[in-house]
Design a protein around this motif. Structure first.
Motif, PDB file in Angstrom:
ATOM      1  N   GLY A   1      10.208  -3.819  -6.765  1.00 60.98           N
ATOM      2  CA  GLY A   1      10.468  -3.787  -5.333  1.00 60.98           C
ATOM      3  C   GLY A   1      10.634  -2.375  -4.836  1.00 60.98           C
ATOM      4  N   ASP A   2      10.622  -2.238  -3.520  1.00 55.46           N
ATOM      5  CA  ASP A   2      10.680  -0.912  -2.903  1.00 55.46           C
ATOM      6  C   ASP A   2      11.443  -1.006  -1.585  1.00 55.46           C
ATOM      7  OD1 ASP A   2      10.292   1.617  -1.952  1.00 55.46           O
ATOM      8  OD2 ASP A   2       8.109   1.559  -1.962  1.00 55.46           O
ATOM      9  N   VAL A   3      12.623  -0.363  -1.537  1.00 58.31           N
ATOM     10  CA  VAL A   3      13.445  -0.344  -0.332  1.00 58.31           C
ATOM     11  C   VAL A   3      12.979   0.786   0.578  1.00 58.31           C
ATOM     12  CG1 VAL A   3      15.787   0.037   0.547  1.00 58.31           C
ATOM     13  CG2 VAL A   3      15.437  -1.333  -1.517  1.00 58.31           C
ATOM     14  N   VAL A   4      12.899   0.508   1.877  1.00 57.95           N
ATOM     15  CA  VAL A   4      12.560   1.551   2.843  1.00 57.95           C
ATOM     16  C   VAL A   4      13.727   2.524   2.948  1.00 57.95           C
ATOM     17  CG1 VAL A   4      12.016   2.023   5.259  1.00 57.95           C
ATOM     18  CG2 VAL A   4      11.058   0.010   4.135  1.00 57.95           C
TER      19      VAL A   4
ATOM     20  N   ALA B   1       6.016 -10.197  -1.360  1.00 59.37           N
ATOM     21  CA  ALA B   1       6.562  -9.933  -0.025  1.00 59.37           C
ATOM     22  C   ALA B   1       6.092  -8.553   0.419  1.00 59.37           C
ATOM     23  CB  ALA B   1       8.086 -10.015  -0.047  1.00 59.37           C
ATOM     24  N   GLY B   2       4.823  -8.468   0.835  1.00 62.19           N
ATOM     25  CA  GLY B   2       4.281  -7.230   1.375  1.00 62.19           C
ATOM     26  C   GLY B   2       4.079  -6.115   0.373  1.00 62.19           C
ATOM     27  N   HIS B   3       4.052  -6.431  -0.929  1.00 64.20           N
ATOM     28  CA  HIS B   3       3.992  -5.405  -1.958  1.00 64.20           C
ATOM     29  C   HIS B   3       2.559  -5.239  -2.469  1.00 64.20           C
ATOM     30  CE1 HIS B   3       6.434  -2.877  -4.602  1.00 64.20           C
ATOM     31  NE2 HIS B   3       5.523  -3.113  -5.528  1.00 64.20           N
ATOM     32  N   PRO B   4       2.190  -4.037  -2.964  1.00 65.63           N
ATOM     33  CA  PRO B   4       0.858  -3.868  -3.566  1.00 65.63           C
ATOM     34  C   PRO B   4       0.646  -4.879  -4.692  1.00 65.63           C
ATOM     35  CG  PRO B   4       1.893  -1.729  -3.251  1.00 65.63           C
ATOM     36  CD  PRO B   4       2.939  -2.767  -2.942  1.00 65.63           C
TER      37      PRO B   4
ATOM     38  N   VAL C   1       0.387  -5.623 -15.162  1.00 60.32           N
ATOM     39  CA  VAL C   1       0.896  -4.343 -14.674  1.00 60.32           C
ATOM     40  C   VAL C   1       1.466  -4.530 -13.266  1.00 60.32           C
ATOM     41  CG1 VAL C   1       0.347  -1.945 -14.124  1.00 60.32           C
ATOM     42  CG2 VAL C   1      -0.811  -3.091 -16.032  1.00 60.32           C
ATOM     43  N   LEU C   2       2.753  -4.240 -13.090  1.00 58.32           N
ATOM     44  CA  LEU C   2       3.398  -4.221 -11.785  1.00 58.32           C
ATOM     45  C   LEU C   2       3.823  -2.787 -11.494  1.00 58.32           C
ATOM     46  CD1 LEU C   2       4.250  -7.062 -13.297  1.00 58.32           C
ATOM     47  CD2 LEU C   2       5.558  -7.417 -11.211  1.00 58.32           C
ATOM     48  N   TYR C   3       3.835  -2.386 -10.222  1.00 60.97           N
ATOM     49  CA  TYR C   3       4.073  -0.990  -9.877  1.00 60.97           C
ATOM     50  C   TYR C   3       4.511  -0.912  -8.423  1.00 60.97           C
ATOM     51  CZ  TYR C   3      -0.479  -2.003  -7.929  1.00 60.97           C
ATOM     52  OH  TYR C   3      -1.493  -2.598  -7.237  1.00 60.97           O
ATOM     53  N   THR C   4       5.035   0.245  -8.030  1.00 61.18           N
ATOM     54  CA  THR C   4       5.323   0.495  -6.623  1.00 61.18           C
ATOM     55  C   THR C   4       4.284   1.451  -6.062  1.00 61.18           C
ATOM     56  OG1 THR C   4       6.909   2.212  -7.276  1.00 61.18           O
ATOM     57  CG2 THR C   4       7.780   0.012  -6.807  1.00 61.18           C
ATOM     58  N   ASP C   5       4.300   1.630  -4.733  1.00 63.68           N
ATOM     59  CA  ASP C   5       3.179   2.290  -4.070  1.00 63.68           C
ATOM     60  C   ASP C   5       3.007   3.757  -4.434  1.00 63.68           C
ATOM     61  OD1 ASP C   5       5.394   3.218  -2.739  1.00 63.68           O
ATOM     62  OD2 ASP C   5       4.875   2.357  -0.800  1.00 63.68           O
TER      63      ASP C   5
END
Length: 408
Positions: free
Chosen positions: A230-233, A299-302, A347-351
């Motif tokens: 996940g990635d918090v703004v 939820a809106g993730h790559p 493979v999972l990753y953040t932007d």
């Protein structure tokens, strides 16, 4: 205007202000006519030469700081890929007509990066505002009113520079605390059941860009696991704190819900009560080795990538919904299922791994797919290192990167 055939080289040459183009090695690649006039150097004395060979600090003045401050600004641009505006600087410039004599000059520089296709700084636009004549007006450099103005401007510039340094130190301390908090809250790498996995977290370069990326791996009953990123703004301590709350909430929800879509629904409801959790992106996957299938929801993730043993790469993008808190009312999230084979890699990753400023996301996804295909058959740990080496800019990314790799 795109069809007007604008001669941008001619425009650059005739810009009214002093502008130079610098390479990442801080060598003059080009200068406009105003820069030639204002610097007192010919094009031949500038092009192809290192900036600080042309304009070194005055060796006769131990308090001279102009060149050193400029070097620090240019290095920040190279490291962060961000624009850097400098306070007014006093430079002592050696006279070309009288070698050994140094003239006081007052310049206010702005340094702006030009990024290449790979996201790295390809050029630096070095723009200079020349205000020496203003300071020397009305009586020359030793005139009383001009000297008062000079002293005030220089004092204010030094004060502003000191304030900027203190701010950078404060942000650096906040970055260290935020990184320590993130490391404490992210799970330590370890086996997931009897399956091999690797995790990586790489913070962004610069003092202001600590973000709220996270990952999680959870053992489930039977031969199953839940994997999420996940990635918090936002940035800094606040983003790190929100990250810890959401990671823990999703970890708990994954243990009591039947699938990833329901786990993200629970997380979305919880996120409404967490200040700063709005528009967080996340993706959750439940992997089941008994059926050789995985369910996923985003939820809106790559999209996660599935690397098959034959080298083909499939992006899991059939169950994508808006980020957390993006809808005013609760709506069930979508879920999709896909099969996998023995030896495939998830493979999972953040932007931060794929996105580059000014570049379409499809370019970054294609870069990831090519890297994965080129390293097929590699175990998770060396594969994680190879992906970071292939995909992150050499000078460091301007966004955090979380990465999870699971051998299926």
């Amino acid at each position: 205007m795109a069809d007007a055939g604008i001669d941008y080289a001619a425009v650059f040459r005739t810009l009214p202000g002093m502008v130079a183009l610098l390479t990442p090695e801080l060598v003059y690649a080009d200068v406009n006519e105003a820069f030639v006039r204002g610097s007192g150097r010919t094009r031949e004395q500038l092009l192809g030469r290192y900036v600080f060979d042309v304009f070194p600090d005055n060796p006769n003045d131990p308090d001279a700081t102009g060149a050193g401050n400029l070097r620090a600004s240019l290095e920040r641009v190279l490291a962060t890929g961000e624009r850097d505006t400098m306070a007014l600087q006093r430079y002592d410039v050696e006279s070309t007509e009288r070698p050994g004599e140094w003239e006081e000059r007052y310049w206010s520089p702005v340094n702006v990066p030009v990024l290449g296709a790979d996201g790295r700084v390809a050029l630096i636009v070095h723009r200079v505002e020349e205000i020496t004549e203003l300071i020397k007006a009305r009586g020359g450099p030793r005139g009383s009113r001009a000297r008062v103005l000079e002293a005030e401007l220089y004092t204010r510039a030094r004060e502003l520079q000191e304030v900027n340094e203190r701010l950078r130190e404060a942000h650096a301390r906040e970055r260290e605390v935020a990184l320590a908090l993130q490391e404490a809250m992210l799970p330590a790498p370890g086996p997931v059941g009897h399956h091999r996995a690797a995790v990586r977290y790489r913070p962004a370069v610069g003092t202001l860009n600590v973000c709220g990326d996270w990952y999680d791996l959870v053992d489930l009953p039977g031969d199953r696991i839940a994997v999420a990123v996940g990635d918090v703004v936002g940035h800094g301590l606040r983003a790190a704190g929100v990250m810890g709350l959401l990671r823990s909430a999703l970890s708990a929800a994954s243990r009591v819900t039947p699938g990833p879509a329901q786990a993200l629904e629970v997380l979305g409801l919880y996120a409404r009560s967490v200040d700063g959790a709005e528009n967080t992106t996340a993706v959750a996957i439940f992997v089941d080795w008994d059926t050789h299938t995985m369910g996923y929801s985003s939820a809106g993730h790559p999209p996660p990538a599935l690397l098959h043993t034959d080298g083909t790469v499939v992006f899991l993008d059939r169950a994508t919904d808006p980020p957390l808190g993006a809808r005013p009312d609760h709506v069930p999230r979508p879920q999709a299922t896909t099969a996998f084979g023995e030896g495939d890699v998830l493979v999972l990753y953040t932007d931060g791994l794929i996105e580059r400023r000014g570049e379409d996301i499809d370019v970054g996804l294609a870069r990831l797919a090519a890297s994965l295909a080129g390293h097929r058959g590699t175990d998770p740990e060396p594969l994680a290192d190879a992906l970071l080496l292939d995909l992150l800019p050499a000078a460091g990314a301007t966004d955090d990167t979380a990465l999870v790799i699971v051998r299926l």
